[in-house]
Write an enzyme that holds these catalytic residues in place. Sequence first.
Site, short mmCIF file in Angstrom:
data_model
loop_
_atom_site.label_atom_id
_atom_site.label_comp_id
_atom_site.label_asym_id
_atom_site.label_seq_id
_atom_site.Cartn_x
_atom_site.Cartn_y
_atom_site.Cartn_z
N ASN A 66 2.87 0.94 -7.86
CA ASN A 66 2.43 2.32 -8.03
C ASN A 66 3.55 3.35 -8.50
O ASN A 66 3.31 3.99 -9.35
CB ASN A 66 1.85 2.87 -7.00
CG ASN A 66 0.16 2.21 -6.74
OD1 ASN A 66 -0.64 2.65 -7.31
ND2 ASN A 66 0.05 1.24 -5.91
N HIS B 225 -4.86 4.82 -1.50
CA HIS B 225 -5.43 4.08 -0.81
C HIS B 225 -6.32 3.12 -1.38
O HIS B 225 -7.07 3.33 -2.29
CB HIS B 225 -6.46 4.68 0.54
CG HIS B 225 -6.85 3.66 1.32
ND1 HIS B 225 -6.01 3.11 2.54
CD2 HIS B 225 -8.02 3.07 1.45
CE1 HIS B 225 -6.70 2.19 3.09
NE2 HIS B 225 -7.76 2.24 2.58
N ASP C 10 -6.01 8.41 6.86
CA ASP C 10 -6.93 8.38 5.67
C ASP C 10 -7.76 9.36 5.76
O ASP C 10 -9.08 9.21 5.25
CB ASP C 10 -7.36 7.04 5.44
CG ASP C 10 -6.13 5.94 5.26
OD1 ASP C 10 -5.28 6.20 4.55
OD2 ASP C 10 -6.49 4.82 5.57
#
Length: 208
Positions: A14, A110, A151
């Site tokens: 990422n 996520h 989250d």
Amino acid sequence: MLRVLVCVSGGGTNLQAIIDGTKDGRITNAEIVRVISNNRKAYALTRAEENGICAVCVSPKDFGDREQFNRAFMDAVEEAQPDLIVLAGFLVVLPKELVGKYVNRIINIHPALIPSFCGKGYYGLTVHEKALERGVKVTGATVHLVDEGTDTGPILLQKAVEVEDGDTPETLQRRVMEQAEWVLLPKAIDLIANGRIDLDRLGGTVGV
Ligand code: GAR
């Protein structure tokens, strides 16, 4: 220019997508000013160095207790003077003080469609194992603001990805990365850097 700090723990694909995005024009008005890893062996550190980005390791293993680690981590963040902190596969719980100081200035990627397959214990390959166990036909990735929960912050972007017959956690993880994560994270940074996502209107108490 938006000063972006990227926190990593592992391979850093990422991070690579963000680096590539700043080079190929998918991300404008932003620069990666520092990469912090909690893991000395993270390949992400090599990716940063190869691209001339300041890369530092702050590992809990190097400190007597969590308090000392948190202090060193906070110092490493403050030195970079970031406008935006990006958690790109960062598997350490952030110091509460940091979350309090950077309200609406921390985003996370996520590897599932929140609120599915998220929360405590859901990270990395486990997320895809659980998705396959449950038998979902569609999964994906989410970019969200980070708050004091796991989250639980406001969702910024999501992208769905099909589960295919015969998928293993590894093949599903790869597809979610290729089709969703590596697209969404650079996009989110670009939208923030260019004022097209207004973080102050999304989370926390600012503007409410
Ligand atoms: C990514 O799939 C990211 O979504 C996930 O860890 C992986 C890191 O890969 N993050 C979480 O599970 C956070 N809950 P990378 O180091 O190759 O970017």
